[in-house]
Motif scaffolding. Sequence first.
Motif, mmCIF file in Angstrom:
data_model
loop_
_atom_site.group_PDB
_atom_site.id
_atom_site.type_symbol
_atom_site.label_atom_id
_atom_site.label_comp_id
_atom_site.label_asym_id
_atom_site.label_seq_id
_atom_site.Cartn_x
_atom_site.Cartn_y
_atom_site.Cartn_z
ATOM 1 N N ARG A 218 -51.151 7.912 -10.114
ATOM 2 C CA ARG A 218 -49.971 8.757 -9.911
ATOM 3 C C ARG A 218 -50.334 10.230 -9.798
ATOM 4 N NH1 ARG A 218 -45.467 11.140 -12.907
ATOM 5 N NH2 ARG A 218 -46.437 10.775 -14.930
ATOM 6 N N THR A 219 -51.310 10.676 -10.643
ATOM 7 C CA THR A 219 -51.634 12.099 -10.699
ATOM 8 C C THR A 219 -52.818 12.471 -9.823
ATOM 9 O OG1 THR A 219 -53.131 11.795 -12.580
ATOM 10 C CG2 THR A 219 -50.803 12.213 -13.075
ATOM 11 N N GLY A 220 -53.625 11.465 -9.450
ATOM 12 C CA GLY A 220 -54.826 11.767 -8.691
ATOM 13 C C GLY A 220 -55.943 12.336 -9.543
ATOM 14 N N ILE A 221 -55.807 12.305 -10.853
ATOM 15 C CA ILE A 221 -56.844 12.820 -11.762
ATOM 16 C C ILE A 221 -57.727 11.641 -12.170
ATOM 17 C CG2 ILE A 221 -57.306 14.020 -13.924
ATOM 18 C CD1 ILE A 221 -54.475 15.192 -13.754
ATOM 19 N N ASP A 222 -58.904 11.521 -11.549
ATOM 20 C CA ASP A 222 -59.781 10.369 -11.805
ATOM 21 C C ASP A 222 -60.382 10.386 -13.215
ATOM 22 O OD1 ASP A 222 -59.317 9.439 -9.288
ATOM 23 O OD2 ASP A 222 -61.099 10.413 -8.426
ATOM 24 N N SER A 223 -60.482 11.550 -13.837
ATOM 25 C CA SER A 223 -61.090 11.643 -15.172
ATOM 26 C C SER A 223 -60.063 11.490 -16.289
ATOM 27 C CB SER A 223 -61.809 12.989 -15.334
ATOM 28 O OG SER A 223 -60.882 14.066 -15.226
ATOM 29 N N GLU B 164 -55.619 12.523 -22.081
ATOM 30 C CA GLU B 164 -56.522 13.672 -22.105
ATOM 31 C C GLU B 164 -56.903 14.058 -20.683
ATOM 32 O OE1 GLU B 164 -59.587 14.125 -25.228
ATOM 33 O OE2 GLU B 164 -61.018 14.122 -23.535
ATOM 34 N N VAL B 165 -56.747 15.356 -20.375
ATOM 35 C CA VAL B 165 -57.049 15.895 -19.046
ATOM 36 C C VAL B 165 -58.003 17.072 -19.230
ATOM 37 C CG1 VAL B 165 -56.106 16.937 -16.949
ATOM 38 C CG2 VAL B 165 -54.778 15.212 -18.208
ATOM 39 N N THR B 166 -59.089 17.071 -18.459
ATOM 40 C CA THR B 166 -60.046 18.181 -18.552
ATOM 41 C C THR B 166 -59.452 19.432 -17.924
ATOM 42 O OG1 THR B 166 -61.084 17.471 -16.497
ATOM 43 C CG2 THR B 166 -62.031 16.624 -18.552
ATOM 44 N N ASN B 167 -59.984 20.593 -18.307
ATOM 45 C CA ASN B 167 -59.423 21.880 -17.869
ATOM 46 C C ASN B 167 -59.364 22.046 -16.356
ATOM 47 O OD1 ASN B 167 -58.960 22.593 -20.493
ATOM 48 N ND2 ASN B 167 -60.851 23.815 -20.708
ATOM 49 N N PRO B 168 -60.371 21.631 -15.584
ATOM 50 C CA PRO B 168 -60.291 21.822 -14.120
ATOM 51 C C PRO B 168 -59.130 21.062 -13.471
ATOM 52 C CG PRO B 168 -62.563 21.454 -14.798
ATOM 53 C CD PRO B 168 -61.716 21.172 -15.994
ATOM 54 N N ASN B 169 -58.574 20.041 -14.167
ATOM 55 C CA ASN B 169 -57.522 19.221 -13.560
ATOM 56 C C ASN B 169 -56.137 19.534 -14.116
ATOM 57 O OD1 ASN B 169 -59.176 17.352 -11.853
ATOM 58 N ND2 ASN B 169 -60.061 16.844 -13.871
ATOM 59 N N LYS C 266 -61.542 22.547 -26.446
ATOM 60 C CA LYS C 266 -62.330 23.558 -25.756
ATOM 61 C C LYS C 266 -62.373 23.289 -24.251
ATOM 62 C CE LYS C 266 -66.954 25.608 -25.616
ATOM 63 N NZ LYS C 266 -68.329 25.617 -26.204
ATOM 64 N N ASN C 267 -62.521 22.039 -23.869
ATOM 65 C CA ASN C 267 -62.698 21.711 -22.452
ATOM 66 C C ASN C 267 -61.592 20.831 -21.903
ATOM 67 O OD1 ASN C 267 -65.241 23.058 -22.303
ATOM 68 N ND2 ASN C 267 -66.173 21.288 -23.381
ATOM 69 N N ALA C 268 -60.559 20.576 -22.700
ATOM 70 C CA ALA C 268 -59.513 19.655 -22.238
ATOM 71 C C ALA C 268 -58.218 19.910 -22.997
ATOM 72 C CB ALA C 268 -59.974 18.215 -22.411
ATOM 73 N N GLU C 269 -57.173 19.298 -22.485
ATOM 74 C CA GLU C 269 -55.873 19.319 -23.154
ATOM 75 C C GLU C 269 -55.429 17.866 -23.342
ATOM 76 O OE1 GLU C 269 -54.038 21.821 -24.205
ATOM 77 O OE2 GLU C 269 -55.092 23.540 -23.341
ATOM 78 N N ARG C 270 -54.689 17.659 -24.437
ATOM 79 C CA ARG C 270 -54.154 16.316 -24.709
ATOM 80 C C ARG C 270 -52.633 16.368 -24.621
ATOM 81 N NH1 ARG C 270 -58.174 14.517 -29.780
ATOM 82 N NH2 ARG C 270 -60.014 14.140 -28.445
#
Length: 945
Positions: free
Chosen positions: A524-529, A543-548, A563-567
Amino acid sequence: MDPALGPPEEMAEKRDELTPMMRQYHDLCARYDDALVLFQVGDFYETFCGGAEWTARLLEIALTSREDSTGEYPMSGIPIDNAESYIETLLEAGYRVAVADQVEEPGESPGVVERAVTRVITPGTLTEDELLASDDNNFVAAVARGDGGGARSGGEGAQDRENATTSANAADGEDVAETLALALLDVSTGDFLATSSNSSETIADEISRFDPAEAVVGPFASEDVLPDDCMVTPFDPDAFELARGTDLLSSYFGDPDALLAADAEIRACGALLAYAEYVRGGEHEGERGETERETADDDREGFAAVDDPQRTRLEYLTHLTRYDPREYLLLDAVALRSLELFEPRAVRGHEDATLAGVVDETASALGGRKLRDWLRRPLLDPDRIESRLDAVEELTGDVQTRESVHDLLRDVYDLERLIGRISRERANARDLRSLRDTLAVIPTLREHLDDCECERLERLFDQLDPLSDVRTLVDDAIVDDPPIEITEGGIIAKDYDGRLDDLRSSARDGKQWIDDLQERERERTGIDSLKVDYNSVHGYYLEVTNPNLESVPENYERRQTLKNAERFVTPELKDREDRIVSAEERADEREYDIFCAVRREIATEVERVQRLAEAVATLDALVSLSTVAAQYDYCRPEIDGCTGGMDGGGEGEPGLEIEIEGGRHPVVERTQESFVPNDVHLSRDQRLAVITGPNMSGKSTYMRQIAQIVLLAQVGSFVPANSARLTPVEQIFTRVGASDDIAGGRSTFMVEMDELATILREADDRSLVLLDEVGRGTSTADGLALARAITEHVHDVVGATTLFATHHHALTELADDLEAAFTLHFEVGQDDGDVVFRHEVAPGAATGSYGVEVATAAGVPGDVVDRARELAAETDGDELEAEGTLGDERAVDRRVPDGSTATATADGGDVPVDVAAELRSLDLAHLTPVEALTELDRLKRLLEE
């Protein structure tokens, strides 16, 4: 009061100012002021103030401190996960321990976490496997004195002779001695025994047999009957009241008049039962809080109140056995030690060098305890002895059955303690599986016993109840490999409960939805990570990393920044999490409820399980005895019927018959490379053997092996001999070895005389008496006089069958003076001038003691040995004069005016001085033993002329 016990003084002075937690601790210490309180704080059991300082030293743990608004307190703690090892140390140091657990989870209610004492642990009431020895019972005792009634009618089994005498005297209107009663309870197994006597010595002997770890003592009953290492616990005197005891026993076993034979027995049993109920009172998973204790009518100090509401009924106590000590071979504390039944006299690398150690080949804890009980209480009834011997003989001859049964019994768990824990609601799911695994062995055991022919084994076959219904219940309800915890799920088998299966299905479906959520949201979001995960603090999250982060949908709610992601969470995810958690919590709760219901259902079968445990224990003990018999070439003893006694008890002549061919010491033959067998023939006409021979020749071993062979035979065991025939012995008394009692102010000789006084007072013609070196602790003349007087008394008055080892060679003359006395000696040879001990017994008297030669063999320095020979040459003559003339002519040494030694005899005549001079002139250091004896014989004939 011990500084580790009771409420800390620094807290007592300002109780109302204490923090809520410290006030809890203070109040628990005040309530359990006879115990050390271990107070749970998180993952540790803590002690404070004086208790902390004491336990830190005793347990060798760190002493820290705690500070609050009222001050700073010393503090020390032990980890809960390893608490048992520390508690064992506290018990060994003589403490009782009260374990105060948190009985609610933090946050369940406002304020401080509630704590309550869930276990009171005392040496005699242990139920924890980690603290118990599996191969023996752990008894707590109660001693009570009757008040005027003495023995009374009723009760199963014959009353002992003292009680019978008391009843007769009461009928004649004579004064009646009060009865002293003993009750014994193993709280871990449910074994409950009682007996009584008008003799405190009898009760002391019974206590020595069972060796309780703890005792409660009633009013007017002395603690003198208890051993020094037995902890005496103060307990409410009201518990010993007859009415209370009657009511409590009736609620368990029915009318106590039908079980017990004296008021004192009811008092002892009632008090002991009340004490056990009190100690085990808080055991049920910590479900009851301390507040329930506040109504206790306990304004007394130093003991618990019998009316304490936290007392808990012990449902697994299903039988009370009243026994008569005279139904068993009497072994007092001295005999138990001397014969090394359970403890070696000198360890030195042979910790198992005991009679119990060499005959115990049991495969289970049940069998080990049963065998030790048989050794503790050998039988007197020939029929009961023969019944055991029949079973041992059949199992000895049937190698396949014996070995197969032994292998099966290795898989048997401790049924007595298992059912005890189940009944007390302390068992976990693994305990139920252990019960099931044990029950699975029973059908195969029955198959192996199906063709047995002797009556005892046939009875055991019938008593091996497989409890198929209980086994099926556990199989159906409990998973094969359950976790230890019973409140966290995973213990109830699938398909056992439909409602539980539905809850598990809901939780499982919810987790599957979450597992699928990750793929859906990535698409749905296209966020593979993007990933979906869980932790105990934040629950489920995305959990989504900062670049996404730019691709995060609007319905995502931020939960945590890393530090490197948001939940993130979504409303749908939170709803699904609530449903999953709710289903899991309800499933866990239902599992716990189901488990408790299964456990309670099994507990209703406690009597069946206990009967099965008794049968398995008996079978294991019999297999053990047969295994030892087969491996070590033991023979079946012949048991003659009782011959009666001097007091008219039965028909026949008084005295015992003991005939052993090729007898061996069961312990020594295992610890030595070789062993020389010996015979013994004791009868009414030859009942007093005077045994002489050098040190190290085997006199003590010989005497003890006879006693141990007799004991084993009356246990129902085969014995280490070529053949053995005996009449059951009723008492074994020993005076063997040197020991003192410095703390009690008694020298070695005084201890010896005390033990001899007991023997002369209590032995009779049905007793076997071992006397070793009586009279050696004083002067030669005194010792010889005592030894002879004691021997004559034992022969003429007591009539006991006696083995008397001595270095007083003058005592060999008793064989001529006493009708039933005879002499034996251990032969000695020489090899190039060195003494050789042959360890062979033969008729007649020995030719010497060879003390100097034994010292040489022991490695005593040569100059010491040479000097000893010189001194022996100077002094042996005088000693031999004293020994040779002490008889009808009692000798008294005296000094003549010129300083030379003469001997005055009873008729006033003096021994010729020239004989004394010849003795002094002999160079004994250069005479062989044979030459020295020749000279002695020549000089003795001169004295007789």
